[in-house]
Write a protein that holds these residues in place. Structure first.
Motif, mmCIF file in Angstrom:
data_model
loop_
_atom_site.group_PDB
_atom_site.id
_atom_site.type_symbol
_atom_site.label_atom_id
_atom_site.label_comp_id
_atom_site.label_asym_id
_atom_site.label_seq_id
_atom_site.Cartn_x
_atom_site.Cartn_y
_atom_site.Cartn_z
ATOM 1 N N SER A 43 78.754 43.948 29.007
ATOM 2 C CA SER A 43 78.836 45.247 29.842
ATOM 3 C C SER A 43 79.423 45.660 31.126
ATOM 4 C CB SER A 43 77.066 45.878 29.746
ATOM 5 O OG SER A 43 76.276 45.312 30.552
ATOM 6 N N SER A 68 79.619 57.596 27.905
ATOM 7 C CA SER A 68 78.356 58.164 27.764
ATOM 8 C C SER A 68 77.900 58.985 26.344
ATOM 9 C CB SER A 68 77.936 58.891 28.968
ATOM 10 O OG SER A 68 78.635 60.104 29.123
ATOM 11 N N GLU A 71 77.988 56.865 20.620
ATOM 12 C CA GLU A 71 76.925 56.245 20.263
ATOM 13 C C GLU A 71 76.984 54.557 20.186
ATOM 14 O OE1 GLU A 71 74.069 57.437 18.396
ATOM 15 O OE2 GLU A 71 75.070 59.520 18.573
ATOM 16 N N LEU A 72 76.085 53.893 20.370
ATOM 17 C CA LEU A 72 76.052 52.432 20.725
ATOM 18 C C LEU A 72 77.183 51.625 19.706
ATOM 19 C CD1 LEU A 72 75.371 50.080 22.336
ATOM 20 C CD2 LEU A 72 73.356 49.782 20.947
ATOM 21 N N ASP A 73 76.949 52.041 18.292
ATOM 22 C CA ASP A 73 77.701 51.340 17.417
ATOM 23 C C ASP A 73 79.399 51.511 17.755
ATOM 24 O OD1 ASP A 73 75.763 50.333 16.226
ATOM 25 O OD2 ASP A 73 75.677 51.613 14.372
ATOM 26 N N ILE A 75 80.680 52.380 20.637
ATOM 27 C CA ILE A 75 81.177 51.502 22.142
ATOM 28 C C ILE A 75 81.121 50.077 21.505
ATOM 29 C CG2 ILE A 75 80.058 50.571 24.225
ATOM 30 C CD1 ILE A 75 78.602 53.339 24.265
ATOM 31 N N ILE A 76 80.290 49.479 20.901
ATOM 32 C CA ILE A 76 80.354 48.099 20.320
ATOM 33 C C ILE A 76 81.869 47.880 19.781
ATOM 34 C CG2 ILE A 76 79.756 46.289 18.895
ATOM 35 C CD1 ILE A 76 76.710 47.238 19.763
#
Length: 95
Positions: A43, A68, A71-73, A75-76
């Motif tokens: 990060s 921002s 979704e987290l998935d 971003i990953i």
């Protein structure tokens, strides 16, 4: 306005600087290169990348604002191509 190849080349340079490891120089970085799986960005490195991308391409890229809203998935799963498209969109809007 930079073309796609110029953006990829610039991002490659930025990513190698952000990663700061010798092995990063040996990886072929392209549109499908994943920040998580291929480059193992953490990060803090993603924040450094965001700062360098905005410094190079301007505040209209709004890298942090863009992230921002993901979704987290998502971003990953980010790839170099995703960032290239973001830069292209920002440049198109600023014309």
């Amino acid at each position: 306005m930079a073309d796609r190849d110029e953006i990829v080349a610039a991002l490659t340079e930025i990513l190698r600087d952000v990663v700061g490891e010798a092995w990063a120089d040996e990886i072929e970085i392209g549109m499908h290169t994943s920040f998580s799986n291929d480059l193992e960005l953490e990060s803090i490195e993603l924040v450094a990348l965001a700062e360098k991308v905005q410094a190079r391409y301007g505040a209209e890229v709004d890298f942090v604002g863009w992230l921002s809203n993901l979704e987290l998935d998502r971003i990953i799963g980010l790839t170099v191509g995703d960032v290239v498209q973001r830069v292209e969109q920002a440049q198109a809007k600023s014309r």
